[in-house]
Design a protein around this motif. Sequence first.
Motif, PDB file in Angstrom:
ATOM      1  N   ASN A 248      -6.305   8.079   5.069  1.00  0.00           N
ATOM      2  CA  ASN A 248      -4.943   7.875   4.587  1.00  0.00           C
ATOM      3  C   ASN A 248      -4.070   7.206   5.645  1.00  0.00           C
TER       4      ASN A 248
ATOM      5  N   GLN B 221      -4.685   4.720   7.343  1.00  0.00           N
ATOM      6  CA  GLN B 221      -4.880   3.275   7.308  1.00  0.00           C
ATOM      7  C   GLN B 221      -4.056   2.592   6.224  1.00  0.00           C
ATOM      8  N   HIS B 222      -3.462   3.383   5.318  1.00  0.00           N
ATOM      9  CA  HIS B 222      -2.707   2.824   4.204  1.00  0.00           C
ATOM     10  C   HIS B 222      -1.223   2.788   4.529  1.00  0.00           C
TER      11      HIS B 222
ATOM     12  N   ARG C  51       0.691   4.990  10.266  1.00  0.00           N
ATOM     13  CA  ARG C  51       1.028   4.392   8.966  1.00  0.00           C
ATOM     14  C   ARG C  51       2.292   3.529   9.066  1.00  0.00           C
TER      15      ARG C  51
ATOM     16  N   HIS D 217       0.974   0.119   9.900  1.00  0.00           N
ATOM     17  CA  HIS D 217       0.332  -0.484   8.732  1.00  0.00           C
ATOM     18  C   HIS D 217       1.363  -0.935   7.696  1.00  0.00           C
TER      19      HIS D 217
ATOM     20  N   TYR E   9       2.008  -4.816   6.599  1.00  0.00           N
ATOM     21  CA  TYR E   9       1.973  -5.190   5.184  1.00  0.00           C
ATOM     22  C   TYR E   9       3.208  -6.023   4.818  1.00  0.00           C
TER      23      TYR E   9
END
Length: 159
Positions: free
Chosen positions: A3, A5-6, A63, A66, A70
């Motif tokens: 989780n 990594q999201h 996160r 990440h 994004y």
Amino acid sequence: ALNSQHPYEIREEAQWNYSFTTKHGIVYHAYFIEFSNYHAAFTDVYTFNIEPESEVPHPIDNRIAHTIIYILKRFFSVKEHAMLMVCDNLDGKERKREQLFARWFMQYNDGSLLKYDASTSSEDYTLYVSIYMHRNNPKLVELVTAFYELIKNEFYPFE
């Protein structure tokens, strides 16, 4: 661990203006501000800011990185966009910010982005600045030239 990594769920508040909430309940705002008034070449150049709503300290949270990556990938999906990262010096952590973004660039860049760095100093502080752009940006040479002209002008807008 999977989780971590999201990215967090992102809310789009306006065009190029996002927010997300971490597992610790800290709300972050990540947004781009048009920078065209600083140089005639900067028609698709934006500054990027990340700000927590509160100064509550929290444990390291991968996160967040990440989520920021994004958002940046989404921004750079438009090849004409370029981003100036000015490392805020209000709290004396500008060098740490510069190092963090340099590390993220090395870790997450798939080769499609280029980064040019500069700094300008006064007796009170050093300002670290980078410009990021897509390798296939049609105005690459013009933007890099304008970036270094802006640095030589001590980051004051050109009239």
